[in-house]
Design a protein around this motif. Structure first.
Motif, PDB file in Angstrom:
ATOM      1  N   VAL A   1       2.940   6.838   1.211  1.00 39.47           N
ATOM      2  CA  VAL A   1       3.305   5.496   0.768  1.00 39.47           C
ATOM      3  C   VAL A   1       4.313   5.527  -0.381  1.00 39.47           C
ATOM      4  O   VAL A   1       5.314   4.802  -0.372  1.00 39.47           O
ATOM      5  CB  VAL A   1       2.046   4.700   0.354  1.00 39.47           C
ATOM      6  CG1 VAL A   1       2.448   3.373  -0.295  1.00 39.47           C
ATOM      7  CG2 VAL A   1       1.155   4.444   1.570  1.00 39.47           C
TER       8      VAL A   1
ATOM      9  N   GLU B   1      -0.992  -0.492  -0.787  1.00 39.00           N
ATOM     10  CA  GLU B   1      -0.048  -1.612  -0.757  1.00 39.00           C
ATOM     11  C   GLU B   1      -0.381  -2.634  -1.848  1.00 39.00           C
ATOM     12  O   GLU B   1       0.517  -3.239  -2.439  1.00 39.00           O
ATOM     13  CB  GLU B   1      -0.060  -2.278   0.624  1.00 39.00           C
ATOM     14  CG  GLU B   1       0.592  -1.439   1.722  1.00 39.00           C
ATOM     15  CD  GLU B   1       2.048  -1.106   1.433  1.00 39.00           C
ATOM     16  OE1 GLU B   1       2.737  -1.942   0.805  1.00 39.00           O
ATOM     17  OE2 GLU B   1       2.490  -0.022   1.833  1.00 39.00           O
TER      18      GLU B   1
ATOM     19  N   LYS C   1       0.941  -1.246  -5.051  1.00 41.53           N
ATOM     20  CA  LYS C   1       2.393  -1.447  -5.092  1.00 41.53           C
ATOM     21  C   LYS C   1       2.746  -2.886  -5.451  1.00 41.53           C
ATOM     22  O   LYS C   1       3.740  -3.146  -6.140  1.00 41.53           O
ATOM     23  CB  LYS C   1       2.995  -1.075  -3.726  1.00 41.53           C
ATOM     24  CG  LYS C   1       4.499  -1.108  -3.696  1.00 41.53           C
ATOM     25  CD  LYS C   1       5.037  -0.844  -2.291  1.00 41.53           C
ATOM     26  CE  LYS C   1       4.758   0.557  -1.811  1.00 41.53           C
ATOM     27  NZ  LYS C   1       5.427   0.842  -0.506  1.00 41.53           N
TER      28      LYS C   1
END
Length: 276
Positions: free
Chosen positions: A210, A190, A193
């Motif tokens: 993901v 995350e 990202k």
């Protein structure tokens, strides 16, 4: 062989030995069938395989129970100090705190050394091959042509993982200053990202779940010295005496592979399933 999940304090094992807690009796196949439920142990906080009652391993557990004509009784558990602890707590003895053992445990590496070190269990029925890959930001790392390309880049890894072990140990620790360690691979991914990292080294399945083939985050194989390039197979474990149970579960896995059911489970979570 290192564990693939988080490690608990070694003090817990010492306390357990001092207390000498009695282990609950383990049910054989006839008792399991009469109970009407199949108790399946899965790791906690292990997306995309098992996290908050959902994931690939949870669906595999449900499919196995259905094929055996039983209801599923899921038993999520926190990882112990090592895989030997997990097998003891969840397969052949039970935890001194009172949970376990289950009838079967999922996501156990089908690995000769682990088998030889844990003679009270049978490890079998591989249903997935896991590999470690590098996922990078195409913006901050437009080209990757080998390990040297990681120099000066901020790389995320999950603590106490194969990815962390190989990255921190590579070249006598030459990348350590730029490595960022997270509680889970999902947290690292995350952050990638969000643009806070240049790349993440993690299990291929975690990356797939993901990013789902997002071209902005390409994958690369990295030739680390200590990394098993062919990956490792994961399967399941039962108590050594439960050979009838092992036979039935192996047959169920074979049927799931042949019918495409296993592949469909992985696909629902965006993971490129690799069958052993």
């Amino acid at each position: 062989m290192p564990n693939f999940r988080l490690r608990a304090s070694a003090l817990i094992s010492l306390v357990a030995a001092l207390l000498g807690a009695a282990a609950p009796a383990h049910a054989d196949w006839d008792k399991i069938r009469q109970s009407g439920s199949l108790k399946v142990a899965v790791y906690e906080q292990f997306a995309p395989f098992s996290d908050r009652g959902a994931g690939i391993d949870v669906e595999v557990a449900q499919a196995l129970a259905t094929r055996l004509g039983l209801k599923l009784s899921l038993l999520p558990f926190p990882a112990g100090e090592n895989l030997g602890d997990d097998l003891r707590n969840m397969v052949w003895k039970g935890h001194y705190l009172g949970y376990g053992p289950a009838d079967i445990m999922l996501h156990v590496p089908v690995e000769p050394q682990l088998m030889s070190e844990n003679g009270k269990v049978t490890i079998f029925a591989p249903y997935h091959v896991e590999t470690v890959r590098l996922v990078r930001s195409a913006r901050s790392m437009p080209v990757f042509d080998g390990v040297d390309a990681l120099s000066g880049k901020t790389i995320g890894v999950e603590k106490v993982s194969i990815a962390a072990m190989v990255l921190l140990g590579e070249g006598n620790g030459r990348f350590r200053d730029k490595v960022r360690i997270f509680d889970t691979a999902a947290e690292a991914l995350e952050q990638l990202k969000a643009g806070q990292l240049d790349a993440v080294l993690a299990n291929r399945s975690e990356i797939d779940a993901v990013f789902r083939d997002d071209p902005a985050f390409p994958l690369n194989e990295v030739a680390f010295q200590r990394l098993p390039r062919a990956g490792w197979a994961v399967g399941m474990a039962v108590r050594k005496d439960d050979q009838e149970m092992a036979r039935l579960l192996q047959a169920a896995v074979n049927e799931m592979k042949a019918s495409g059911e296993l592949q469909a489970i992985f696909a629902r979570h965006g993971v490129h399933e690799q069958t052993p």
